[in-house]
Design a protein around this motif. Structure first.
Motif, PDB file in Angstrom:
ATOM      1  N   TYR A   1       0.838  -1.170   0.000  1.00 45.82           N
ATOM      2  CA  TYR A   1       0.000   0.000   0.000  1.00 45.82           C
ATOM      3  C   TYR A   1       0.884   1.235   0.000  1.00 45.82           C
ATOM      4  CZ  TYR A   1      -3.556  -3.404   1.123  1.00 45.82           C
ATOM      5  OH  TYR A   1      -4.395  -4.485   1.095  1.00 45.82           O
ATOM      6  N   PRO A   2       0.481   2.303  -0.600  1.00 48.38           N
ATOM      7  CA  PRO A   2      -0.777   2.414  -1.328  1.00 48.38           C
ATOM      8  C   PRO A   2      -0.679   1.739  -2.691  1.00 48.38           C
ATOM      9  CG  PRO A   2       0.431   4.455  -1.556  1.00 48.38           C
ATOM     10  CD  PRO A   2       1.243   3.568  -0.632  1.00 48.38           C
ATOM     11  N   CYS A   3      -1.864   1.440  -3.243  1.00 44.51           N
ATOM     12  CA  CYS A   3      -1.940   0.926  -4.602  1.00 44.51           C
ATOM     13  C   CYS A   3      -3.124   1.594  -5.286  1.00 44.51           C
ATOM     14  CB  CYS A   3      -2.064  -0.589  -4.619  1.00 44.51           C
ATOM     15  SG  CYS A   3      -3.515  -1.245  -3.804  1.00 44.51           S
ATOM     16  N   PHE A   4      -3.128   1.493  -6.599  1.00 44.92           N
ATOM     17  CA  PHE A   4      -4.206   2.071  -7.390  1.00 44.92           C
ATOM     18  C   PHE A   4      -4.979   0.960  -8.063  1.00 44.92           C
ATOM     19  CE2 PHE A   4      -1.415   5.598  -6.762  1.00 44.92           C
ATOM     20  CZ  PHE A   4      -2.276   6.661  -6.609  1.00 44.92           C
ATOM     21  N   VAL A   5      -6.290   1.115  -8.098  1.00 43.52           N
ATOM     22  CA  VAL A   5      -7.175   0.123  -8.701  1.00 43.52           C
ATOM     23  C   VAL A   5      -7.967   0.837  -9.780  1.00 43.52           C
ATOM     24  CG1 VAL A   5      -9.045  -1.517  -8.289  1.00 43.52           C
ATOM     25  CG2 VAL A   5      -7.348  -1.079  -6.493  1.00 43.52           C
ATOM     26  N   LYS A   6      -8.019   0.218 -10.965  1.00 43.65           N
ATOM     27  CA  LYS A   6      -8.767   0.852 -12.047  1.00 43.65           C
ATOM     28  C   LYS A   6      -9.381  -0.184 -12.962  1.00 43.65           C
ATOM     29  CE  LYS A   6      -4.493   1.833 -14.598  1.00 43.65           C
ATOM     30  NZ  LYS A   6      -3.653   2.895 -15.139  1.00 43.65           N
ATOM     31  N   PRO A   7     -10.499   0.183 -13.592  1.00 47.69           N
ATOM     32  CA  PRO A   7     -11.074  -0.684 -14.614  1.00 47.69           C
ATOM     33  C   PRO A   7     -10.054  -0.823 -15.747  1.00 47.69           C
ATOM     34  CG  PRO A   7     -12.606   1.080 -14.032  1.00 47.69           C
ATOM     35  CD  PRO A   7     -11.289   1.405 -13.404  1.00 47.69           C
ATOM     36  N   ALA A   8      -9.923  -2.012 -16.312  1.00 50.40           N
ATOM     37  CA  ALA A   8      -8.892  -2.262 -17.314  1.00 50.40           C
ATOM     38  C   ALA A   8      -9.153  -1.553 -18.635  1.00 50.40           C
ATOM     39  CB  ALA A   8      -8.752  -3.770 -17.549  1.00 50.40           C
ATOM     40  N   ASN A   9     -10.400  -1.297 -18.976  1.00 50.20           N
ATOM     41  CA  ASN A   9     -10.719  -0.824 -20.326  1.00 50.20           C
ATOM     42  C   ASN A   9     -11.486   0.486 -20.365  1.00 50.20           C
ATOM     43  OD1 ASN A   9      -9.703  -3.152 -21.907  1.00 50.20           O
ATOM     44  ND2 ASN A   9     -11.166  -4.228 -20.614  1.00 50.20           N
ATOM     45  N   LEU A  10     -11.210   1.371 -19.451  1.00 56.43           N
ATOM     46  CA  LEU A  10     -11.863   2.679 -19.462  1.00 56.43           C
ATOM     47  C   LEU A  10     -10.817   3.776 -19.543  1.00 56.43           C
ATOM     48  CD1 LEU A  10     -14.808   2.567 -16.916  1.00 56.43           C
ATOM     49  CD2 LEU A  10     -14.912   2.759 -19.378  1.00 56.43           C
ATOM     50  N   GLY A  11     -11.274   4.965 -19.848  1.00 54.29           N
ATOM     51  CA  GLY A  11     -10.377   6.108 -19.901  1.00 54.29           C
ATOM     52  C   GLY A  11     -10.883   7.220 -19.025  1.00 54.29           C
ATOM     53  N   SER A  12     -10.229   8.375 -19.138  1.00 52.10           N
ATOM     54  CA  SER A  12     -10.597   9.585 -18.402  1.00 52.10           C
ATOM     55  C   SER A  12     -10.605   9.383 -16.898  1.00 52.10           C
ATOM     56  CB  SER A  12     -11.959  10.111 -18.873  1.00 52.10           C
ATOM     57  OG  SER A  12     -11.925  10.390 -20.249  1.00 52.10           O
ATOM     58  N   SER A  13      -9.823   8.437 -16.427  1.00 53.88           N
ATOM     59  CA  SER A  13      -9.681   8.159 -14.995  1.00 53.88           C
ATOM     60  C   SER A  13     -10.978   7.741 -14.321  1.00 53.88           C
ATOM     61  CB  SER A  13      -9.072   9.369 -14.263  1.00 53.88           C
ATOM     62  OG  SER A  13      -7.819   9.691 -14.821  1.00 53.88           O
ATOM     63  N   VAL A  14     -11.930   7.221 -15.084  1.00 53.77           N
ATOM     64  CA  VAL A  14     -13.202   6.756 -14.531  1.00 53.77           C
ATOM     65  C   VAL A  14     -12.960   5.506 -13.679  1.00 53.77           C
ATOM     66  CG1 VAL A  14     -15.466   5.768 -15.092  1.00 53.77           C
ATOM     67  CG2 VAL A  14     -14.572   7.697 -16.425  1.00 53.77           C
ATOM     68  N   GLY A  15     -13.499   5.493 -12.477  1.00 49.22           N
ATOM     69  CA  GLY A  15     -13.462   4.313 -11.623  1.00 49.22           C
ATOM     70  C   GLY A  15     -12.133   4.035 -10.957  1.00 49.22           C
ATOM     71  N   ILE A  16     -11.202   4.982 -10.968  1.00 53.17           N
ATOM     72  CA  ILE A  16      -9.891   4.770 -10.351  1.00 53.17           C
ATOM     73  C   ILE A  16      -9.956   5.148  -8.875  1.00 53.17           C
ATOM     74  CG2 ILE A  16      -7.480   5.537 -10.298  1.00 53.17           C
ATOM     75  CD1 ILE A  16      -7.566   5.815 -13.272  1.00 53.17           C
ATOM     76  N   SER A  17      -9.328   4.309  -8.063  1.00 50.04           N
ATOM     77  CA  SER A  17      -9.267   4.561  -6.613  1.00 50.04           C
ATOM     78  C   SER A  17      -7.853   4.333  -6.115  1.00 50.04           C
ATOM     79  CB  SER A  17     -10.181   3.602  -5.855  1.00 50.04           C
ATOM     80  OG  SER A  17     -11.509   3.706  -6.285  1.00 50.04           O
ATOM     81  N   TYR A  35     -17.574  -0.987 -13.396  1.00 50.89           N
ATOM     82  CA  TYR A  35     -17.337  -0.365 -14.696  1.00 50.89           C
ATOM     83  C   TYR A  35     -16.778  -1.322 -15.743  1.00 50.89           C
ATOM     84  CZ  TYR A  35     -17.945   4.165 -12.447  1.00 50.89           C
ATOM     85  OH  TYR A  35     -18.453   5.244 -11.783  1.00 50.89           O
ATOM     86  N   ASP A  36     -16.154  -2.391 -15.321  1.00 50.54           N
ATOM     87  CA  ASP A  36     -15.483  -3.300 -16.251  1.00 50.54           C
ATOM     88  C   ASP A  36     -15.371  -4.673 -15.608  1.00 50.54           C
ATOM     89  OD1 ASP A  36     -13.937  -4.382 -18.306  1.00 50.54           O
ATOM     90  OD2 ASP A  36     -12.394  -2.831 -18.230  1.00 50.54           O
ATOM     91  N   ARG A  37     -15.285  -5.694 -16.437  1.00 51.35           N
ATOM     92  CA  ARG A  37     -15.143  -7.047 -15.891  1.00 51.35           C
ATOM     93  C   ARG A  37     -13.705  -7.398 -15.558  1.00 51.35           C
ATOM     94  NH1 ARG A  37     -16.116 -11.617 -19.615  1.00 51.35           N
ATOM     95  NH2 ARG A  37     -14.118 -11.577 -20.647  1.00 51.35           N
ATOM     96  N   ARG A  38     -12.763  -6.544 -15.995  1.00 54.31           N
ATOM     97  CA  ARG A  38     -11.351  -6.742 -15.677  1.00 54.31           C
ATOM     98  C   ARG A  38     -10.844  -5.534 -14.901  1.00 54.31           C
ATOM     99  NH1 ARG A  38      -7.939  -7.775 -20.573  1.00 54.31           N
ATOM    100  NH2 ARG A  38      -6.534  -8.630 -19.053  1.00 54.31           N
ATOM    101  N   VAL A  39      -9.979  -5.802 -13.933  1.00 53.78           N
ATOM    102  CA  VAL A  39      -9.473  -4.762 -13.047  1.00 53.78           C
ATOM    103  C   VAL A  39      -7.949  -4.841 -13.018  1.00 53.78           C
ATOM    104  CG1 VAL A  39      -9.365  -4.067 -10.610  1.00 53.78           C
ATOM    105  CG2 VAL A  39     -11.543  -4.733 -11.615  1.00 53.78           C
ATOM    106  N   ILE A  40      -7.334  -3.676 -12.926  1.00 53.91           N
ATOM    107  CA  ILE A  40      -5.880  -3.597 -12.786  1.00 53.91           C
ATOM    108  C   ILE A  40      -5.572  -3.031 -11.407  1.00 53.91           C
ATOM    109  CG2 ILE A  40      -3.793  -2.444 -13.611  1.00 53.91           C
ATOM    110  CD1 ILE A  40      -5.129  -2.311 -16.376  1.00 53.91           C
ATOM    111  N   VAL A  41      -4.635  -3.678 -10.722  1.00 52.35           N
ATOM    112  CA  VAL A  41      -4.140  -3.168  -9.446  1.00 52.35           C
ATOM    113  C   VAL A  41      -2.657  -2.861  -9.654  1.00 52.35           C
ATOM    114  CG1 VAL A  41      -3.756  -3.643  -6.992  1.00 52.35           C
ATOM    115  CG2 VAL A  41      -5.782  -4.582  -8.148  1.00 52.35           C
TER     116      VAL A  41
END
Length: 188
Positions: A1-17, A35-41
């Protein structure tokens, strides 16, 4: 930690935490999955964010580099809007070696995925180590007059209307090339 989590296939920083604990990580994953079925950490690192615009098909060119300097904790959806709290510095303040490296990596990333027409390649330049990391390649970057992609080309000497003309030429070129490919298989 910290880490960032985001939807794999979106843009404009939507859904990033940004997650600072296991509880926040679980919440961030649930948000990204909405927002997406795949997630990147991703590992959270102390880094500058630098972007390069790529234009071309088989012989891509790189724009000058630009840097995003968030005025918030990180570059989230709100910071991504024209008045949302991020400064765009074009050209980015890079050493000649850093500039050559990000341009080279951007073109190589574009070629590695056989991209065509346009893409924006985003990098992290880690403070303290100088390590340069490809963060992502965006094959359909934002394209308003306020978006980083056309601003990078404008700073490189290619006006918005000429950029549009060039993208149309590249699309027609790629279309003609693909029309030369076989569309059926005849064993005989």
């Amino acid at each position: 930690y910290p880490c960032f989590v985001k939807p794999a296939n979106l843009g404009s920083s939507v859904g990033i935490s940004k997650a600072r604990s296991q509880r926040e990580l679980v919440e961030a994953i649930h948000l990204a999955l909405s927002y997406d079925r795949r997630v990147i950490v991703e590992e959270g690192i102390d880094a500058r964010e630098v972007e390069i615009a790529i234009l071309g098909n088989d012989r891509p060119m790189a724009s000058v580099a630009g840097e995003i300097i968030p005025k918030r904790e990180f570059y989230d959806y709100e910071a991504n809007s024209p008045d949302g709290g991020a400064e765009l510095r074009i050209p980015a303040d890079l050493t000649p070696e850093e500039r050559r490296t990000v341009e080279d990596y951007a073109i190589r990333a574009f070629q590695a995925i056989d991209a065509a027409g346009l893409a924006r390649v985003d990098f992290f330049l880690e403070r303290g180590t100088g390590r340069i990391l490809v963060n992502e390649i965006n094959t359909m970057p934002g394209f308003t007059r306020f978006s980083m992609y056309p601003k990078l080309w404008e700073a490189s000497g290619l006006a918005y209307d000429k950029l549009l003309d060039r993208l149309i030429e590249l699309a027609l070129e790629r279309h003609a090339e693909r029309n030369q490919l076989l569309r059926s298989y005849d064993k005989a």
